[in-house]
Write a protein that holds these residues in place. Structure first.
Motif, PDB file in Angstrom:
ATOM      1  N   SER A   1      98.501  46.531 -17.615  1.00 34.05           N
ATOM      2  CA  SER A   1      99.493  46.918 -16.614  1.00 34.05           C
ATOM      3  C   SER A   1      99.173  46.320 -15.247  1.00 34.05           C
ATOM      4  CB  SER A   1      99.598  48.444 -16.526  1.00 34.05           C
ATOM      5  OG  SER A   1      98.367  49.030 -16.167  1.00 34.05           O
TER       6      SER A   1
ATOM      7  N   ASP B   1      98.636  53.928  -4.657  1.00 32.77           N
ATOM      8  CA  ASP B   1      99.468  55.022  -5.138  1.00 32.77           C
ATOM      9  C   ASP B   1     100.067  55.705  -3.914  1.00 32.77           C
ATOM     10  OD1 ASP B   1      97.529  56.726  -4.094  1.00 32.77           O
ATOM     11  OD2 ASP B   1      96.735  57.327  -6.044  1.00 32.77           O
TER      12      ASP B   1
ATOM     13  N   ASP C   1      92.925  52.962  -9.485  1.00 30.88           N
ATOM     14  CA  ASP C   1      93.495  54.080 -10.237  1.00 30.88           C
ATOM     15  C   ASP C   1      94.758  53.600 -10.946  1.00 30.88           C
ATOM     16  OD1 ASP C   1      94.025  56.529 -11.281  1.00 30.88           O
ATOM     17  OD2 ASP C   1      94.534  57.501  -9.383  1.00 30.88           O
ATOM     18  N   TYR C   2      94.569  52.934 -12.078  1.00 35.74           N
ATOM     19  CA  TYR C   2      95.685  52.367 -12.827  1.00 35.74           C
ATOM     20  C   TYR C   2      95.501  52.655 -14.307  1.00 35.74           C
ATOM     21  CZ  TYR C   2      92.081  48.780 -13.281  1.00 35.74           C
ATOM     22  OH  TYR C   2      90.896  48.133 -13.506  1.00 35.74           O
ATOM     23  N   ASP C   3      96.546  52.391 -15.090  1.00 34.52           N
ATOM     24  CA  ASP C   3      96.525  52.758 -16.498  1.00 34.52           C
ATOM     25  C   ASP C   3      95.655  51.841 -17.340  1.00 34.52           C
ATOM     26  OD1 ASP C   3      97.767  54.235 -18.909  1.00 34.52           O
ATOM     27  OD2 ASP C   3      98.261  52.128 -19.323  1.00 34.52           O
ATOM     28  N   SER C   4      95.794  50.534 -17.195  1.00 36.78           N
ATOM     29  CA  SER C   4      95.073  49.592 -18.055  1.00 36.78           C
ATOM     30  C   SER C   4      95.039  48.218 -17.403  1.00 36.78           C
ATOM     31  CB  SER C   4      95.765  49.476 -19.426  1.00 36.78           C
ATOM     32  OG  SER C   4      97.044  48.871 -19.279  1.00 36.78           O
TER      33      SER C   4
ATOM     34  N   ALA D   1     102.311  53.325 -14.208  1.00 34.38           N
ATOM     35  CA  ALA D   1     101.024  52.696 -14.537  1.00 34.38           C
ATOM     36  C   ALA D   1     100.013  52.786 -13.411  1.00 34.38           C
ATOM     37  CB  ALA D   1     101.179  51.244 -14.985  1.00 34.38           C
TER      38      ALA D   1
ATOM     39  N   HIS E   1     105.435  45.404 -17.427  1.00 34.72           N
ATOM     40  CA  HIS E   1     105.584  45.933 -16.079  1.00 34.72           C
ATOM     41  C   HIS E   1     106.126  44.827 -15.169  1.00 34.72           C
ATOM     42  CE1 HIS E   1     102.937  48.728 -18.102  1.00 34.72           C
ATOM     43  NE2 HIS E   1     103.312  49.627 -17.223  1.00 34.72           N
TER      44      HIS E   1
ATOM     45  N   ARG F   1      98.980  58.809 -10.921  1.00 40.87           N
ATOM     46  CA  ARG F   1      99.174  59.794 -11.986  1.00 40.87           C
ATOM     47  C   ARG F   1     100.396  59.520 -12.851  1.00 40.87           C
ATOM     48  NH1 ARG F   1      97.739  65.623  -9.122  1.00 40.87           N
ATOM     49  NH2 ARG F   1      95.828  64.948  -8.081  1.00 40.87           N
ATOM     50  N   SER F   2     101.075  58.404 -12.613  1.00 39.11           N
ATOM     51  CA  SER F   2     102.235  58.057 -13.432  1.00 39.11           C
ATOM     52  C   SER F   2     101.811  57.222 -14.633  1.00 39.11           C
ATOM     53  CB  SER F   2     103.272  57.279 -12.607  1.00 39.11           C
ATOM     54  OG  SER F   2     103.886  58.119 -11.650  1.00 39.11           O
ATOM     55  N   GLY F   3     102.477  57.452 -15.761  1.00 45.25           N
ATOM     56  CA  GLY F   3     102.166  56.710 -16.972  1.00 45.25           C
ATOM     57  C   GLY F   3     102.806  55.336 -16.984  1.00 45.25           C
ATOM     58  N   PRO F   4     102.429  54.493 -17.943  1.00 47.74           N
ATOM     59  CA  PRO F   4     102.946  53.116 -17.994  1.00 47.74           C
ATOM     60  C   PRO F   4     104.294  53.023 -18.692  1.00 47.74           C
ATOM     61  CG  PRO F   4     101.412  53.471 -19.785  1.00 47.74           C
ATOM     62  CD  PRO F   4     101.424  54.754 -18.995  1.00 47.74           C
TER      63      PRO F   4
END
Length: 301
Positions: free
Chosen positions: A218, A51, A212-215, A74, A85, A77-80
């Protein structure tokens, strides 16, 4: 035991403001460092699975430059994205993000776009999709296809690892992707410095931010994007003055491919830093920042 950043004191002297907005279909967090009225604005794009923190050591060496650093969708702190992606999705997002920052900048601001590692691919693809900065800087550029050449086998093994993790149930897949053993192995492989304290800090940084990722979805899609494209595929889109900052011992981009990329981009400058691999931003940020400052202070015409 917490390992202190060797760059913390310098970074603490630089003002920073956090922002958040929906950009290109994704909730986007970004941080603005340095004076708002600086002559130069650098929009910096970090690499895969990291990040914005990863590029802070470079920021710490450029106190008089306005540097805008988002977390890629993703990550951090940013959303997917709602859709895949892909490189195209990230490139379109970057075009929209740079337009937003340009709108918020004083008239006549000189805007440079910087990409590290996977960020170099995103920047290159964005140039092809209409991004038109005053300057371009690529650190540890991905100069050739990851699946080709002598490192292709390792890339295919990594792809298999990510696809297995993506096929597992969410909890099991997340545990595999975030395995401290695998993260530490990656960090040990990448780090070249013999400074024990610096190595310890690099490993701690990867431990803090690499997962530190969304899923899992992603992350797998992001990895497939990162190995499915490369900067050399977009060289025709480079029309602005360009600086390439490469590493003499880069584990991902060979010297041959780096110099071939340099020759392919009309008028590009190349700085090769000795004694470092794919972690210039952690191990040699002062040298990178010195090259960046010299490049920015030169008349782009």
């Amino acid at each position: 035991m917490t390992t202190a950043s060797p760059y913390a004191e310098s970074l603490a002297r630089i003002p920073v403001v956090e922002h958040n907005a929906v950009v290109g279909g994704a909730s986007t967090a970004w941080w603005e460092y340095g004076p708002a009225d600086a002559e130069h604005t650098v929009i910096a794009v970090h690499g895969y699975r990291g990040d914005h923190h990863g590029l802070e050591p470079v920021v710490a060496q450029l106190p008089h430059t306005r540097i805008v650093m988002p977390d890629l969708p993703a990550f951090g702190r940013s959303g997917p994205f709602d859709a895949a992606h892909s490189v195209e999705a990230y490139a379109d997002w970057l075009v929209a993000f740079c337009a937003l920052i340009a709108e918020q900048s004083p008239d006549g601001t000189d805007i440079t776009v910087l990409g590290h590692s996977f960020g170099s691919i995103v920047v290159s693809a964005a140039l092809e999709r209409g991004l038109a900065p005053n300057r371009v800087i690529l650190i540890n550029p991905i100069a050739a296809p990851a699946l080709a050449g002598p490192k292709g086998i390792l890339s295919r093994l990594a792809l298999g690892y990510y696809r297995v993790a993506g096929a597992l149930p969410q909890r099991a897949g997340g545990a595999l992707l975030g395995s401290p053993i695998i993260v530490r192995f990656m960090s040990i492989t990448m780090a070249k410095t013999k400074d024990r304290e610096l190595r310890r800090w690099i490993h701690a940084e990867h431990g803090r931010y690499f997962s530190d990722y969304d899923s899992a979805r992603s992350v797998v899609e992001g990895f497939e994007a990162s190995i499915g494209d490369h900067v050399h595929a977009h060289v025709a889109a480079f029309t602005a003055p360009t600086l390439l900052i490469g590493a003499a011992a880069d584990q991902i981009t060979s010297q041959r491919d780096l110099h071939a990329l340099h020759e392919a981009i009309d008028g590009a400058e190349l700085v090769v830093i000795d004694g470092v691999g794919h972690l210039i931003h952690y191990e040699k940020p002062r040298e990178a920042a010195a090259a960046i400052a010299e490049f920015l202070n030169r008349d782009p015409a």
